[in-house]
Design a protein around this motif. Structure first.
Motif, PDB file in Angstrom:
ATOM      1  N   VAL A 139       0.755  -0.961  -0.354  1.00  0.00           N
ATOM      2  CA  VAL A 139       0.028  -0.015   0.188  1.00  0.00           C
ATOM      3  C   VAL A 139       0.528   1.262   0.234  1.00  0.00           C
ATOM      4  N   ALA A 140       2.006   1.467   0.918  1.00  0.00           N
ATOM      5  CA  ALA A 140       2.582   2.284   1.316  1.00  0.00           C
ATOM      6  C   ALA A 140       3.429   2.698  -0.608  1.00  0.00           C
ATOM      7  N   PHE A 141       4.037   1.869  -1.370  1.00  0.00           N
ATOM      8  CA  PHE A 141       4.585   2.206  -2.553  1.00  0.00           C
ATOM      9  C   PHE A 141       3.794   2.164  -3.415  1.00  0.00           C
ATOM     10  N   ALA A 142       2.664   1.916  -3.323  1.00  0.00           N
ATOM     11  CA  ALA A 142       1.310   2.278  -4.267  1.00  0.00           C
ATOM     12  C   ALA A 142       1.274   3.282  -4.175  1.00  0.00           C
ATOM     13  N   ILE A 143       1.183   3.902  -3.124  1.00  0.00           N
ATOM     14  CA  ILE A 143       1.208   5.653  -2.841  1.00  0.00           C
ATOM     15  C   ILE A 143       1.682   6.476  -3.244  1.00  0.00           C
ATOM     16  N   ILE A 144       3.131   5.721  -2.878  1.00  0.00           N
ATOM     17  CA  ILE A 144       4.348   6.568  -3.595  1.00  0.00           C
ATOM     18  C   ILE A 144       4.151   6.626  -5.312  1.00  0.00           C
ATOM     19  N   ALA A 145       3.999   5.060  -5.891  1.00  0.00           N
ATOM     20  CA  ALA A 145       4.542   5.324  -7.405  1.00  0.00           C
ATOM     21  C   ALA A 145       3.522   6.099  -7.741  1.00  0.00           C
ATOM     22  N   GLY A 146       1.535   6.834  -6.672  1.00  0.00           N
ATOM     23  CA  GLY A 146       0.849   6.814  -7.699  1.00  0.00           C
ATOM     24  C   GLY A 146       1.125   8.981  -7.813  1.00  0.00           C
ATOM     25  N   LEU A 147       1.676   9.247  -6.467  1.00  0.00           N
ATOM     26  CA  LEU A 147       1.950  10.308  -6.189  1.00  0.00           C
ATOM     27  C   LEU A 147       3.417  10.549  -7.174  1.00  0.00           C
ATOM     28  N   ALA A 148       4.560   9.667  -7.799  1.00  0.00           N
ATOM     29  CA  ALA A 148       5.100   9.859  -8.707  1.00  0.00           C
ATOM     30  C   ALA A 148       4.785   9.822  -9.877  1.00  0.00           C
ATOM     31  N   SER A 149       3.396   9.881 -10.176  1.00  0.00           N
ATOM     32  CA  SER A 149       2.896   9.469 -12.125  1.00  0.00           C
ATOM     33  C   SER A 149       2.808  10.346 -12.471  1.00  0.00           C
ATOM     34  N   SER A 150       2.589  10.308 -13.599  1.00  0.00           N
ATOM     35  CA  SER A 150       2.219  11.418 -14.758  1.00  0.00           C
ATOM     36  C   SER A 150       0.535  10.963 -15.764  1.00  0.00           C
ATOM     37  N   PRO A 151       0.054  11.516 -15.844  1.00  0.00           N
ATOM     38  CA  PRO A 151      -0.648  11.532 -16.828  1.00  0.00           C
ATOM     39  C   PRO A 151      -1.095  11.501 -18.337  1.00  0.00           C
ATOM     40  N   GLN A 152      -1.186   9.828 -18.979  1.00  0.00           N
ATOM     41  CA  GLN A 152      -1.001   9.618 -20.330  1.00  0.00           C
ATOM     42  C   GLN A 152      -2.170  10.445 -20.537  1.00  0.00           C
ATOM     43  N   PRO A 153      -1.803  10.897 -22.789  1.00  0.00           N
ATOM     44  CA  PRO A 153      -2.459  11.112 -23.399  1.00  0.00           C
ATOM     45  C   PRO A 153      -4.569  10.887 -22.734  1.00  0.00           C
ATOM     46  N   ASP A 154      -5.097   9.761 -22.414  1.00  0.00           N
ATOM     47  CA  ASP A 154      -6.000   9.609 -22.483  1.00  0.00           C
ATOM     48  C   ASP A 154      -5.892   9.857 -20.963  1.00  0.00           C
ATOM     49  N   GLY A 155      -5.707  10.598 -20.932  1.00  0.00           N
ATOM     50  CA  GLY A 155      -5.980  10.810 -18.609  1.00  0.00           C
ATOM     51  C   GLY A 155      -5.789   9.469 -17.900  1.00  0.00           C
ATOM     52  N   ALA A 156      -4.720   8.846 -17.824  1.00  0.00           N
ATOM     53  CA  ALA A 156      -4.767   7.393 -17.117  1.00  0.00           C
ATOM     54  C   ALA A 156      -3.576   7.832 -16.651  1.00  0.00           C
ATOM     55  N   PHE A 157      -3.390   8.133 -15.011  1.00  0.00           N
ATOM     56  CA  PHE A 157      -1.799   8.114 -14.708  1.00  0.00           C
ATOM     57  C   PHE A 157      -1.348   7.135 -14.607  1.00  0.00           C
ATOM     58  N   ARG A 158      -0.490   6.595 -15.825  1.00  0.00           N
ATOM     59  CA  ARG A 158       0.340   4.792 -15.695  1.00  0.00           C
ATOM     60  C   ARG A 158       1.548   5.400 -16.393  1.00  0.00           C
ATOM     61  N   SER A 159       1.772   6.409 -16.292  1.00  0.00           N
ATOM     62  CA  SER A 159       3.832   6.931 -17.165  1.00  0.00           C
ATOM     63  C   SER A 159       4.363   8.116 -15.500  1.00  0.00           C
ATOM     64  N   ILE A 160       5.624   8.170 -15.604  1.00  0.00           N
ATOM     65  CA  ILE A 160       6.371   9.057 -15.133  1.00  0.00           C
ATOM     66  C   ILE A 160       6.752   9.947 -15.743  1.00  0.00           C
ATOM     67  N   THR A 161       7.381  11.151 -15.620  1.00  0.00           N
ATOM     68  CA  THR A 161       8.123  11.477 -15.726  1.00  0.00           C
ATOM     69  C   THR A 161       9.441  12.117 -15.349  1.00  0.00           C
ATOM     70  N   ILE A 162      10.405  11.879 -15.965  1.00  0.00           N
ATOM     71  CA  ILE A 162      11.596  12.584 -15.291  1.00  0.00           C
ATOM     72  C   ILE A 162      12.259  13.767 -16.484  1.00  0.00           C
ATOM     73  N   GLY A 163      12.037  14.633 -16.214  1.00  0.00           N
ATOM     74  CA  GLY A 163      12.511  16.149 -16.784  1.00  0.00           C
ATOM     75  C   GLY A 163      12.430  15.946 -17.657  1.00  0.00           C
ATOM     76  N   SER A 164      12.637  16.104 -19.267  1.00  0.00           N
ATOM     77  CA  SER A 164      11.965  16.234 -20.490  1.00  0.00           C
ATOM     78  C   SER A 164      11.192  14.313 -21.058  1.00  0.00           C
ATOM     79  N   SER A 165      11.509  13.553 -20.603  1.00  0.00           N
ATOM     80  CA  SER A 165      11.331  12.460 -20.476  1.00  0.00           C
ATOM     81  C   SER A 165       9.802  11.777 -20.124  1.00  0.00           C
ATOM     82  N   THR A 166       9.242  11.320 -21.421  1.00  0.00           N
ATOM     83  CA  THR A 166       8.536  10.501 -20.262  1.00  0.00           C
ATOM     84  C   THR A 166       8.508   9.443 -20.539  1.00  0.00           C
ATOM     85  N   ALA A 167       7.781   8.268 -20.072  1.00  0.00           N
ATOM     86  CA  ALA A 167       7.748   6.403 -19.944  1.00  0.00           C
ATOM     87  C   ALA A 167       6.877   6.038 -19.641  1.00  0.00           C
ATOM     88  N   GLY A 168       6.265   5.049 -20.038  1.00  0.00           N
ATOM     89  CA  GLY A 168       5.089   4.235 -18.907  1.00  0.00           C
ATOM     90  C   GLY A 168       5.265   2.819 -19.977  1.00  0.00           C
TER      91      GLY A 168
END
Length: 317
Positions: A139-168
Motif C-alpha cells: 500500500v505504501a509503495f502504491a501511494i508513492i508510485a501514484g504520487l510520482a506518476s504522470s497522466p497519459q494522453p487518455d488521462g490515466a496516470f500510468r506514466s512517469i516523467t523525469i525531466g523532459s522524458s516520459t515513459a510508461g
C-alpha cells in the motif's frame, strides 16, 4: 530464459526450506488408534479435498481474468494485474468457508478450552507479522508510485516523467488504486480464514489430529497471502524500476544510451534488483503453501490400546 531461471531459483530455495523444516513438519503427521480409523481417515480426506478445491477455485479465477484481458486490450493489462490477488482471495474464502473440525457423532463429547483460541493461536508471531508487513509495504509503495506518476494522453496516470522524458507503463494511480483495494480485500480474507480456523469446534477424541490440521491450515493461509502480496510488491517494483530507468536514460537516435539522469536511474536500478528478490520470496511462499495444502496430516494407525504418537516421536524412538 529469465522466467526459467526464476522458477529454478524458486524451487531451489523451496527445497532448502523443506529440508531445513523436515523435523518440524514430521511432528504434524499424527497417528490415531484403530478405533477411530474410519472417521479420522474420512476427515483427513475431506481436508485434502477442501485444500485442492481452494487451489482449483483460484486457478479458475486466473483463467477467467486472462480471457477478460485478451478481450479488452484497452484496459492495459489491468485484469492480469489483479488476477493473482483475486485468485488468492477466492482460494482463502473457499478455505475458510469449508469446515476444519472433525466430523463426529452427535453423541461424542466436545471439550471447551480454558484458554481462548485466537487467530494467532496456531502459528508463530513472526508468521502473522509477515502478511501484515507485506500488505503495509504494498500500500505504501502504491501511494508513492501514484504520487510520482504522470497522466497519459487518455488521462490515466500510468506514466512517469523525469525531466523532459516520459515513459510508461508505470504503476501510477491507474494500477495503484486497484492494487490498494485488492490488498485490503486480501488482508480481510486472510483474517477471516484465520478466524475460522481458530474458532471451529474441536473433538476431544482426535485432539492431536485436530491441532495438526489447524497448524497446517494456518501455515497455508499465511504463506499464500504473504506470497501473493510479495509477488505483487515484486512485480510493482520491477514495473516501476524498468520504466523509471527508461525515463531517466537519454537515448541516441539509433537506440544507444547516451547518459542517465541521477538519482532517478539509480533508483530505477535499485527497484529492479529489489523487485527480483521480493518476487523470488513471493514465489517461494506460494509454492510452500501449495505443498502444505496437499500434505496429509494423518499418519499410520496404531493398534488398539497402543498410545497414539506422532511421526516425529516414532522416528526418534
Amino acid at each position: 530464459m529469465l522466467f526459467l531461471l526464476y522458477f529454478v531459483l524458486v524451487f531451489i530455495v523451496v527445497g532448502v526450506v523443506r529440508v531445513g523444516s523436515r523435523k518440524r513438519l514430521a511432528g504434524l503427521v499424527v497417528t490415531v488408534d484403530n478405533i477411530g480409523t474410519v472417521r479420522a481417515r474420512r476427515f483427513a480426506r475431506s481436508i485434502i479435498v477442501r485444500n485442492i478445491s481452494a487451489l482449483a477455485a483460484g486457478g479458475v479465477v486466473l483463467w477467467a481474468l486472462d480471457l477478460v484481458n485478451q478481450a479488452h486490450p484497452g484496459w492495459y493489462g489491468l485484469p492480469l494485474m489483479i488476477a493473482p490477488g483475486l485468485a488468492a482471495t477466492l482460494g482463502l474464502l473457499v478455505f475458510a468457508l469449508c469446515p476444519t473440525r472433525i466430523v463426529t457423532d452427535r453423541a461424542s463429547r466436545r471439550s471447551a478450552d480454558l484458554m481462548p483460541r485466537r487467530v494467532w493461536s496456531y502459528g508463530p508471531a513472526w508468521g502473522f507479522l509477515l502478511p501484515l508487513t507485506a500488505a503495509a509495504t504494498v500500500v505504501a509503495f502504491a501511494i508513492i508510485a501514484g504520487l510520482a506518476s504522470s497522466p497519459q494522453p487518455d488521462g490515466a496516470f500510468r506514466s512517469i516523467t523525469i525531466g523532459s522524458s516520459t515513459a510508461g507503463p508505470y504503476p501510477g494511480w491507474y494500477y495503484g488504486l486497484p492494487l490498494i483495494g485488492l490488498t485490503v480485500l486480501l488482508a480481510a480474507a486472510t483474517l477471516f480464514a484465520l478466524g475460522r480456523i481458530a474458532s471451529a469446534a474441536r473433538s476431544e477424541q482426535f485432539s492431536d489430529l485436530d491441532r495438526a490440521v489447524r497448524i497446517l491450515a494456518t501455515r497455508v493461509v499465511m504463506q499464500l497471502s504473504s506470497g501473493a502480496l510479495f509477488l505483487y510488491f515484486g512485480g510493482v517494483l520491477l514495473f516501476a524500476g524498468w520504466t523509471t530507468s527508461n525515463a531517466a536514460t537519454v537515448f541516441a537516435p539509433g537506440g544507444v544510451a547516451l547518459s542517465s539522469v541521477q538519482p532517478a536511474a539509480a533508483i530505477g536500478l535499485t527497484e529492479v534488483i529489489a523487485g527480483l528478490v521480493v518476487a523470488l520470496l513471493g514465489g517461494v511462499l506460494v509454492i510452500l503453501s501449495i505443498l502444505d495444502a496437499t500434505r496429509q496430516p494423518l499418519g499410520r494407525v496404531a493398534a488398539v490400546g497402543t498410545p497414539a504418537v506422532d511421526a516425529a516421536s516414532a522416528r526418534e524412538s
